[in-house]
Design a protein around this motif. Sequence first.
Motif, PDB file in Angstrom:
ATOM      1  N   ILE A  44       0.891  -1.158   0.000  1.00 50.01           N
ATOM      2  CA  ILE A  44       0.000   0.000   0.000  1.00 50.01           C
ATOM      3  C   ILE A  44       0.927   1.204   0.000  1.00 50.01           C
ATOM      4  N   THR A  45       0.906   1.980  -1.078  1.00 44.94           N
ATOM      5  CA  THR A  45       1.906   3.042  -1.235  1.00 44.94           C
ATOM      6  C   THR A  45       1.670   4.237  -0.322  1.00 44.94           C
ATOM      7  N   GLN A  46       0.452   4.436   0.137  1.00 46.30           N
ATOM      8  CA  GLN A  46       0.188   5.546   1.054  1.00 46.30           C
ATOM      9  C   GLN A  46      -0.423   5.047   2.353  1.00 46.30           C
ATOM     10  N   ASP A  47      -1.739   5.048   2.484  1.00 53.76           N
ATOM     11  CA  ASP A  47      -2.390   4.827   3.762  1.00 53.76           C
ATOM     12  C   ASP A  47      -3.208   3.543   3.806  1.00 53.76           C
ATOM     13  N   LEU A  48      -3.220   2.930   4.993  1.00 57.41           N
ATOM     14  CA  LEU A  48      -4.105   1.807   5.283  1.00 57.41           C
ATOM     15  C   LEU A  48      -4.990   2.239   6.441  1.00 57.41           C
ATOM     16  N   ILE A  49      -6.287   2.250   6.207  1.00 58.06           N
ATOM     17  CA  ILE A  49      -7.247   2.670   7.224  1.00 58.06           C
ATOM     18  C   ILE A  49      -8.277   1.556   7.390  1.00 58.06           C
ATOM     19  N   ILE A  50      -8.377   1.041   8.605  1.00 60.68           N
ATOM     20  CA  ILE A  50      -9.383   0.023   8.907  1.00 60.68           C
ATOM     21  C   ILE A  50     -10.112   0.497  10.151  1.00 60.68           C
ATOM     22  N   LYS A  51     -11.401   0.779   9.997  1.00 59.35           N
ATOM     23  CA  LYS A  51     -12.147   1.284  11.149  1.00 59.35           C
ATOM     24  C   LYS A  51     -13.565   0.740  11.173  1.00 59.35           C
ATOM     25  N   ALA A  52     -14.052   0.587  12.383  1.00 62.65           N
ATOM     26  CA  ALA A  52     -15.443   0.187  12.641  1.00 62.65           C
ATOM     27  C   ALA A  52     -15.807  -1.129  11.977  1.00 62.65           C
ATOM     28  N   THR A  53     -14.920  -2.111  12.097  1.00 61.98           N
ATOM     29  CA  THR A  53     -15.229  -3.437  11.550  1.00 61.98           C
ATOM     30  C   THR A  53     -15.530  -4.397  12.684  1.00 61.98           C
ATOM     31  N   GLY A  54     -15.934  -5.591  12.322  1.00 55.69           N
ATOM     32  CA  GLY A  54     -16.159  -6.662  13.276  1.00 55.69           C
ATOM     33  C   GLY A  54     -15.091  -7.745  13.180  1.00 55.69           C
ATOM     34  N   VAL A  55     -13.939  -7.441  12.566  1.00 55.32           N
ATOM     35  CA  VAL A  55     -12.880  -8.449  12.415  1.00 55.32           C
ATOM     36  C   VAL A  55     -12.261  -8.776  13.771  1.00 55.32           C
ATOM     37  N   SER A  56     -11.836 -10.028  13.933  1.00 53.87           N
ATOM     38  CA  SER A  56     -11.163 -10.428  15.169  1.00 53.87           C
ATOM     39  C   SER A  56      -9.654 -10.451  15.001  1.00 53.87           C
ATOM     40  N   ASP A  57      -9.178 -10.470  13.752  1.00 58.22           N
ATOM     41  CA  ASP A  57      -7.744 -10.367  13.477  1.00 58.22           C
ATOM     42  C   ASP A  57      -7.545  -9.852  12.054  1.00 58.22           C
ATOM     43  N   PHE A  58      -6.297  -9.595  11.713  1.00 57.59           N
ATOM     44  CA  PHE A  58      -5.978  -9.061  10.387  1.00 57.59           C
ATOM     45  C   PHE A  58      -5.313 -10.108   9.505  1.00 57.59           C
ATOM     46  N   SER A  59      -5.644 -11.367   9.684  1.00 55.10           N
ATOM     47  CA  SER A  59      -4.986 -12.428   8.917  1.00 55.10           C
ATOM     48  C   SER A  59      -5.145 -12.237   7.409  1.00 55.10           C
ATOM     49  N   GLY A  60      -6.197 -11.598   6.968  1.00 57.24           N
ATOM     50  CA  GLY A  60      -6.377 -11.350   5.538  1.00 57.24           C
ATOM     51  C   GLY A  60      -5.378 -10.367   4.965  1.00 57.24           C
ATOM     52  N   LEU A  61      -4.645  -9.675   5.830  1.00 56.97           N
ATOM     53  CA  LEU A  61      -3.647  -8.707   5.376  1.00 56.97           C
ATOM     54  C   LEU A  61      -2.240  -9.287   5.431  1.00 56.97           C
ATOM     55  N   SER A  62      -2.128 -10.583   5.646  1.00 61.75           N
ATOM     56  CA  SER A  62      -0.826 -11.195   5.906  1.00 61.75           C
ATOM     57  C   SER A  62       0.149 -11.140   4.736  1.00 61.75           C
ATOM     58  N   SER A  63      -0.285 -10.768   3.556  1.00 60.83           N
ATOM     59  CA  SER A  63       0.644 -10.613   2.434  1.00 60.83           C
ATOM     60  C   SER A  63       1.229  -9.203   2.356  1.00 60.83           C
ATOM     61  N   ILE A  64       0.658  -8.258   3.080  1.00 59.24           N
ATOM     62  CA  ILE A  64       1.120  -6.865   3.008  1.00 59.24           C
ATOM     63  C   ILE A  64       2.414  -6.715   3.796  1.00 59.24           C
ATOM     64  N   THR A  65       3.447  -6.241   3.103  1.00 59.46           N
ATOM     65  CA  THR A  65       4.743  -6.017   3.739  1.00 59.46           C
ATOM     66  C   THR A  65       5.073  -4.543   3.889  1.00 59.46           C
ATOM     67  N   ASP A  66       4.455  -3.686   3.084  1.00 57.67           N
ATOM     68  CA  ASP A  66       4.835  -2.278   3.062  1.00 57.67           C
ATOM     69  C   ASP A  66       3.605  -1.381   3.027  1.00 57.67           C
ATOM     70  N   VAL A  67       3.530  -0.465   4.000  1.00 59.93           N
ATOM     71  CA  VAL A  67       2.509   0.589   3.992  1.00 59.93           C
ATOM     72  C   VAL A  67       3.294   1.889   3.994  1.00 59.93           C
ATOM     73  N   GLY A  68       3.293   2.593   2.870  1.00 56.68           N
ATOM     74  CA  GLY A  68       4.165   3.730   2.658  1.00 56.68           C
ATOM     75  C   GLY A  68       4.012   4.877   3.622  1.00 56.68           C
ATOM     76  N   SER A  69       2.817   5.228   3.994  1.00 55.82           N
ATOM     77  CA  SER A  69       2.620   6.388   4.849  1.00 55.82           C
ATOM     78  C   SER A  69       2.254   5.950   6.254  1.00 55.82           C
ATOM     79  N   TYR A  70       0.972   5.721   6.529  1.00 52.67           N
ATOM     80  CA  TYR A  70       0.589   5.354   7.885  1.00 52.67           C
ATOM     81  C   TYR A  70      -0.503   4.300   7.902  1.00 52.67           C
ATOM     82  N   ILE A  71      -0.635   3.689   9.074  1.00 52.74           N
ATOM     83  CA  ILE A  71      -1.682   2.716   9.346  1.00 52.74           C
ATOM     84  C   ILE A  71      -2.587   3.317  10.416  1.00 52.74           C
TER      85      ILE A  71
END
Length: 181
Positions: A44-71
């Motif tokens: 993700i070259t800039q921002d990753l924003i995850i808010k107001a979800t019902g997820v219990s973990d972020f396992s679906g993001l396990s391939s992401i190695t680089d978030v350019g700006s902020y999480i």
Amino acid sequence: RQSQIDSFPQLFPGCTTIKILTIDGSQASPAITRLDSLYPVTTITQDLIIKATGVSDFSGLSSITDVGSYILLDSNYNLTSTNWHTLTHTGGLVFSRSPLMTNMDGMFSHLSNTNLWSTIFNNLGLTDFEEFNHVTSVINFSVSDCPVTSLNGFQNLTAADYGMQINSNPFLTDISQLSNI
């Protein structure tokens, strides 16, 4: 909507890089509970924003190695652990309102950059920050409303250029880990 996330591989086959990824479940009905269909994304070259979800973990993001700006992780009230072990770079982190979050499960233990622009933790269930033991400097640093007893993990922090804010942590009795600042 959950259906939009689930259809990501079919709608965007071969897509591994996204500029900004925002997952906002505040109006989702039913709630967003899985991110596993985002497995093709590695950057993700800039921002990753995850808010107001019902997820219990972020396992679906396990391939992401680089978030350019902020999480920005906010109001994920069912989140108990990250289950995301591959992140090697991010510019900063704002992690807020996930009171069941007791373990980061190695989410930041592989960061190759040791200088973060901001680390803000608010209303998490974390009891330590051990995964940040290799971070040496931040621009801004804040820990509030967490059940931590110490700031283990920040012992190598030598600079917080624009300041630190540590408040409303009723069990925090030891801040000696910040003695290098």
